[in-house]
Scaffold this motif. Structure first.
Motif, PDB file in Angstrom:
ATOM      1  N   VAL A  22       0.857  -1.187   0.000  1.00 33.42           N
ATOM      2  CA  VAL A  22       0.000   0.000   0.000  1.00 33.42           C
ATOM      3  C   VAL A  22       0.900   1.247   0.000  1.00 33.42           C
ATOM      4  CG1 VAL A  22      -0.458  -0.327   2.481  1.00 33.42           C
ATOM      5  CG2 VAL A  22      -1.845   1.276   1.206  1.00 33.42           C
ATOM      6  N   ALA A  23       0.690   2.058  -1.035  1.00 37.56           N
ATOM      7  CA  ALA A  23       1.508   3.264  -1.218  1.00 37.56           C
ATOM      8  C   ALA A  23       0.706   4.494  -0.790  1.00 37.56           C
ATOM      9  CB  ALA A  23       1.920   3.403  -2.684  1.00 37.56           C
ATOM     10  N   ALA A  24       1.384   5.636  -0.661  1.00 33.85           N
ATOM     11  CA  ALA A  24       0.689   6.891  -0.351  1.00 33.85           C
ATOM     12  C   ALA A  24      -0.372   7.133  -1.412  1.00 33.85           C
ATOM     13  CB  ALA A  24       1.682   8.057  -0.324  1.00 33.85           C
ATOM     14  N   GLY A  25      -1.571   7.442  -0.977  1.00 32.10           N
ATOM     15  CA  GLY A  25      -2.664   7.656  -1.920  1.00 32.10           C
ATOM     16  C   GLY A  25      -3.410   6.371  -2.238  1.00 32.10           C
ATOM     17  N   GLY A  26      -2.909   5.212  -1.778  1.00 27.84           N
ATOM     18  CA  GLY A  26      -3.574   3.933  -2.048  1.00 27.84           C
ATOM     19  C   GLY A  26      -4.437   3.495  -0.875  1.00 27.84           C
ATOM     20  N   LEU A  27      -5.035   2.307  -1.025  1.00 28.43           N
ATOM     21  CA  LEU A  27      -5.855   1.744   0.054  1.00 28.43           C
ATOM     22  C   LEU A  27      -5.521   0.257   0.169  1.00 28.43           C
ATOM     23  CD1 LEU A  27      -9.522   3.098  -0.349  1.00 28.43           C
ATOM     24  CD2 LEU A  27      -7.957   3.449   1.590  1.00 28.43           C
ATOM     25  N   ALA A  28      -5.548  -0.275   1.386  1.00 24.17           N
ATOM     26  CA  ALA A  28      -5.315  -1.712   1.567  1.00 24.17           C
ATOM     27  C   ALA A  28      -6.477  -2.490   0.949  1.00 24.17           C
ATOM     28  CB  ALA A  28      -5.206  -2.025   3.051  1.00 24.17           C
ATOM     29  N   PRO A  29      -6.192  -3.558   0.198  1.00 27.29           N
ATOM     30  CA  PRO A  29      -7.289  -4.318  -0.439  1.00 27.29           C
ATOM     31  C   PRO A  29      -8.124  -5.096   0.578  1.00 27.29           C
ATOM     32  CG  PRO A  29      -5.156  -5.377  -0.857  1.00 27.29           C
ATOM     33  CD  PRO A  29      -4.868  -4.074  -0.178  1.00 27.29           C
ATOM     34  N   ARG A  30      -7.526  -5.417   1.737  1.00 31.27           N
ATOM     35  CA  ARG A  30      -8.271  -6.161   2.770  1.00 31.27           C
ATOM     36  C   ARG A  30      -7.538  -5.994   4.085  1.00 31.27           C
ATOM     37  NH1 ARG A  30      -5.153 -10.389   4.093  1.00 31.27           N
ATOM     38  NH2 ARG A  30      -3.795 -11.315   2.500  1.00 31.27           N
ATOM     39  N   ALA A  31      -8.138  -6.492   5.157  1.00 26.20           N
ATOM     40  CA  ALA A  31      -7.504  -6.388   6.476  1.00 26.20           C
ATOM     41  C   ALA A  31      -6.295  -7.320   6.541  1.00 26.20           C
ATOM     42  CB  ALA A  31      -8.500  -6.746   7.568  1.00 26.20           C
ATOM     43  N   LEU A  32      -5.334  -6.934   7.355  1.00 20.56           N
ATOM     44  CA  LEU A  32      -4.131  -7.750   7.545  1.00 20.56           C
ATOM     45  C   LEU A  32      -4.459  -8.865   8.546  1.00 20.56           C
ATOM     46  CD1 LEU A  32      -1.282  -7.148   6.308  1.00 20.56           C
ATOM     47  CD2 LEU A  32      -0.626  -6.371   8.598  1.00 20.56           C
ATOM     48  N   ALA A  33      -4.079 -10.101   8.200  1.00 17.08           N
ATOM     49  CA  ALA A  33      -4.348 -11.233   9.098  1.00 17.08           C
ATOM     50  C   ALA A  33      -3.113 -11.505   9.959  1.00 17.08           C
ATOM     51  CB  ALA A  33      -4.699 -12.474   8.267  1.00 17.08           C
ATOM     52  N   ALA A  34      -3.280 -12.329  10.985  1.00 16.56           N
ATOM     53  CA  ALA A  34      -2.158 -12.694  11.851  1.00 16.56           C
ATOM     54  C   ALA A  34      -1.052 -13.317  11.004  1.00 16.56           C
ATOM     55  CB  ALA A  34      -2.625 -13.677  12.925  1.00 16.56           C
ATOM     56  N   GLY A  35       0.197 -12.998  11.302  1.00 19.59           N
ATOM     57  CA  GLY A  35       1.332 -13.565  10.574  1.00 19.59           C
ATOM     58  C   GLY A  35       1.626 -12.872   9.266  1.00 19.59           C
ATOM     59  N   GLU A  36       0.876 -11.781   8.986  1.00 21.86           N
ATOM     60  CA  GLU A  36       1.083 -11.070   7.724  1.00 21.86           C
ATOM     61  C   GLU A  36       1.680  -9.681   7.953  1.00 21.86           C
ATOM     62  OE1 GLU A  36      -2.379 -12.732   4.711  1.00 21.86           O
ATOM     63  OE2 GLU A  36      -2.738 -10.864   5.810  1.00 21.86           O
ATOM     64  N   ALA A  37       2.391  -9.212   6.910  1.00 23.41           N
ATOM     65  CA  ALA A  37       2.869  -7.820   6.859  1.00 23.41           C
ATOM     66  C   ALA A  37       2.407  -7.224   5.544  1.00 23.41           C
ATOM     67  CB  ALA A  37       4.394  -7.773   6.940  1.00 23.41           C
ATOM     68  N   ALA A  38       2.313  -5.884   5.493  1.00 26.77           N
ATOM     69  CA  ALA A  38       2.029  -5.205   4.218  1.00 26.77           C
ATOM     70  C   ALA A  38       3.185  -4.252   3.941  1.00 26.77           C
ATOM     71  CB  ALA A  38       0.711  -4.443   4.295  1.00 26.77           C
ATOM     72  N   ARG A  39       3.709  -4.339   2.715  1.00 26.93           N
ATOM     73  CA  ARG A  39       4.722  -3.350   2.316  1.00 26.93           C
ATOM     74  C   ARG A  39       4.033  -1.992   2.345  1.00 26.93           C
ATOM     75  NH1 ARG A  39       9.140  -1.223   2.178  1.00 26.93           N
ATOM     76  NH2 ARG A  39      10.404  -0.962   0.304  1.00 26.93           N
ATOM     77  N   ILE A  40       4.649  -0.984   2.970  1.00 26.00           N
ATOM     78  CA  ILE A  40       3.967   0.318   3.107  1.00 26.00           C
ATOM     79  C   ILE A  40       4.981   1.448   2.919  1.00 26.00           C
ATOM     80  CG2 ILE A  40       4.224   0.596   5.637  1.00 26.00           C
ATOM     81  CD1 ILE A  40       1.192   1.451   5.599  1.00 26.00           C
ATOM     82  N   PHE A  41       4.480   2.568   2.459  1.00 28.13           N
ATOM     83  CA  PHE A  41       5.347   3.740   2.218  1.00 28.13           C
ATOM     84  C   PHE A  41       4.817   4.945   2.993  1.00 28.13           C
ATOM     85  CE2 PHE A  41       5.695   0.797  -1.285  1.00 28.13           C
ATOM     86  CZ  PHE A  41       7.069   0.600  -1.320  1.00 28.13           C
ATOM     87  N   THR A  42       5.724   5.901   3.224  1.00 26.11           N
ATOM     88  CA  THR A  42       5.380   7.072   4.036  1.00 26.11           C
ATOM     89  C   THR A  42       4.113   7.746   3.511  1.00 26.11           C
ATOM     90  OG1 THR A  42       7.717   7.400   4.441  1.00 26.11           O
ATOM     91  CG2 THR A  42       6.280   9.258   4.940  1.00 26.11           C
ATOM     92  N   GLY A  43       3.183   7.991   4.428  1.00 23.54           N
ATOM     93  CA  GLY A  43       1.949   8.689   4.060  1.00 23.54           C
ATOM     94  C   GLY A  43       0.828   7.746   3.660  1.00 23.54           C
ATOM     95  N   ALA A  44       1.123   6.452   3.507  1.00 33.22           N
ATOM     96  CA  ALA A  44       0.072   5.505   3.117  1.00 33.22           C
ATOM     97  C   ALA A  44      -0.772   5.150   4.339  1.00 33.22           C
ATOM     98  CB  ALA A  44       0.700   4.241   2.541  1.00 33.22           C
ATOM     99  N   PRO A  45      -2.076   4.888   4.134  1.00 34.64           N
ATOM    100  CA  PRO A  45      -2.941   4.548   5.271  1.00 34.64           C
ATOM    101  C   PRO A  45      -2.575   3.181   5.868  1.00 34.64           C
ATOM    102  CG  PRO A  45      -4.127   4.284   3.210  1.00 34.64           C
ATOM    103  CD  PRO A  45      -2.799   4.888   2.851  1.00 34.64           C
ATOM    104  N   ILE A  46      -2.667   3.093   7.191  1.00 37.75           N
ATOM    105  CA  ILE A  46      -2.390   1.821   7.870  1.00 37.75           C
ATOM    106  C   ILE A  46      -3.536   0.848   7.548  1.00 37.75           C
ATOM    107  CG2 ILE A  46      -2.093   0.734  10.144  1.00 37.75           C
ATOM    108  CD1 ILE A  46       0.153   2.688   9.482  1.00 37.75           C
ATOM    109  N   PRO A  47      -3.224  -0.336   7.062  1.00 37.33           N
ATOM    110  CA  PRO A  47      -4.303  -1.286   6.726  1.00 37.33           C
ATOM    111  C   PRO A  47      -5.089  -1.682   7.985  1.00 37.33           C
ATOM    112  CG  PRO A  47      -2.188  -2.019   5.831  1.00 37.33           C
ATOM    113  CD  PRO A  47      -1.899  -0.882   6.758  1.00 37.33           C
TER     114      PRO A  47
END
Ligand code: AMP
Ligand code: MG
Length: 413
Positions: A77-102
């Motif tokens: 998920v990049a700045a200006g983007g949205l997470a496609p779904r909630a993060l499950a246990a044992g998962e990480a999301a690649r994220i960039f400065t300014g992007a919304p926390i999934p």
């Protein structure tokens, strides 16, 4: 009309009647340096959602309580983007400065504290809950009072107005100043002065002093030394918020300014302030005390600059809505002995230099004649030599009005 008054008395007479000019609407990008005439409440929350403060991976703190955890990288998920779904246990999301926390994630681990592999990431450190997350509203919450009336708009305020979408702002109107000069010896700068004539420099230094404080000068030109010509230009100048004329306010046979002002209905408030340079400075209000603020400054270039500095400048700032209208002052060390006759307050043009112990040392710029404009080009400040005093000993402390704020930068070096 008062005469022979002190500088503080004269200044009070000028400022007592001064109120900020009525507000007008300005585009926020053009409001720099102006003064707000409204309260700005935010309709927005900034940042609008919890977002990442770093480039890295959004994680669940519970998964990375110990260093070395290996997580599956679910998506990016990049700045200006949205997470496609909630993060499950044992998962990480690649994220960039300014992007919304999934949803599901609560923390961010910095890229530098991870090792990426195909589809997975190893988190080399323990991550505390909330780390590297900018909370929604940590800057501004909807409903907050962000800027208040009287607040001066600087670059950060311009950015804030942009962020809030507050693109039209109510600010106090900039004072309009009619500038006029008088004297048969005067020519314009593009003309070549012959037969002992000189250029009317005052109109230009006064216009520059106006611009320095955000006022709008209008140069009406040079009046000849006849009551009729002076009346013509002064009458035109009374339509401005402030009229500043120079010369012709003394007691010579060709000094027609004061009687002409009175003829035009200007109520003279004072003439003659116990100061040097600048004694003949004149002040009044047009329209029986309700209209334009009118100044007759003395004609000598230094007298005009110094009396503008002491009386016109603070008025213009007050009209523009500013409450901080004073120049900075320092208690400088006299670098030499200063002497004068007691009686008038002297404004001595001085250099300011830093001594090894950090004190600012004041030394005269030389010839203090009120016709020596050069002494003003050299001056860092005006040493205030009190009316009753006749001597300031070398090494004594003296009050200096700082005209060139770069002395502070020099002092700090
Ligand atoms: P006055 O007040 O008319 O007696 O002028 C005092 C001195 O200031 C005279 O030497 C004038 O030539 C000079 N002076 C007056 N007006 C200006 C001006 N606009 N620019 C430069 N010098 C001026
Ligand atoms: Mg004259």
């Amino acid at each position: 009309m008062r005469t022979g008054i002190s500088v503080p008395e004269a200044r009070a007479l000028v400022l007592d009647a001064a109120r900020p000019l009525a507000p007008e609407i300005a585009p926020f990008e053009h409001a720099l340096g102006r003064v707000l005439a409204e309260a700005v409440h935010s309709e927005r929350t900034l940042p609008p959602a919890d977002c990442s403060a770093m480039d890295g991976y959004a994680v669940r703190a519970a998964d990375v309580a110990q260093p070395g955890a290996l997580l599956r990288v679910a998506y990016e998920v990049a700045a200006g983007g949205l997470a496609p779904r909630a993060l499950a246990a044992g998962e990480a999301a690649r994220i960039f400065t300014g992007a919304p926390i999934p949803p599901g994630a609560d923390s961010v681990v910095r890229q530098e504290e991870t090792e990426a592999r195909a589809g997975e990431v190893r988190v080399l450190v323990a991550v505390a809950r909330g780390e590297s997350v900018r909370e929604a509203g940590e800057d501004v919450r909807a409903g907050d009072l962000v800027l208040a009336p009287g607040w001066r708009i600087g670059p950060a305020e311009v950015g804030m107005l942009a962020s809030l979408g507050h693109t039209l702002v109510h600010v106090h109107r900039r004072p309009r100043v009619a500038v006029l000069s008088g004297g048969d010896e005067l020519v314009e700068p593009h003309e070549t002065p012959t037969n002992g004539r000189i250029v009317s420099s005052n109109a230009y230094s006064i216009a520059a002093q106006c611009r320095e404080v955000g006022a709008i000068p209008n140069n009406l030109g040079i009046a000849r030394d006849t009551p009729a010509d002076l009346e013509r230009l002064l009458r035109a100048g009374l339509h401005a918020d402030v009229l500043v004329s120079s010369a012709g306010v003394s007691v010579g046979d060709h000094d027609h300014v004061r009687p002409t002002l009175e003829k035009l209905g200007v109520q003279l408030v004072f003439w003659g302030v116990e100061m040097k340079p600048g004694y003949p400075v004149t002040f009044g209000r047009a329209n029986g005390g309700e209209g334009a603020f009118v100044f007759g400054l003395p004609g000598n270039p230094v007298s005009a600059l110094v009396t503008f500095e002491l009386f016109v400048r603070p008025l213009l700032l007050r009209l523009a809505g500013r409450s901080d209208i004073a120049r900075p002052e320092v208690a400088a060390v006299a670098g030499e002995r200063f002497s004068k006759k007691p009686g008038r307050e002297h404004y001595v043009r001085v250099f300011l230099e830093q001594r090894a112990d950090g004190a600012l040392v004041a030394r005269t710029t030389g010839n203090q004649s009120s016709g020596v404009l050069r002494s003003m080009t050299l001056a860092d400040g005006l040493l205030v030599f009190a009316s009753g005093d006749s001597e300031i000993a070398a090494g004594a402390r003296a009050r200096v009005i700082v005209l060139d704020e770069s002395v502070f930068a020099r002092a700090a070096r």
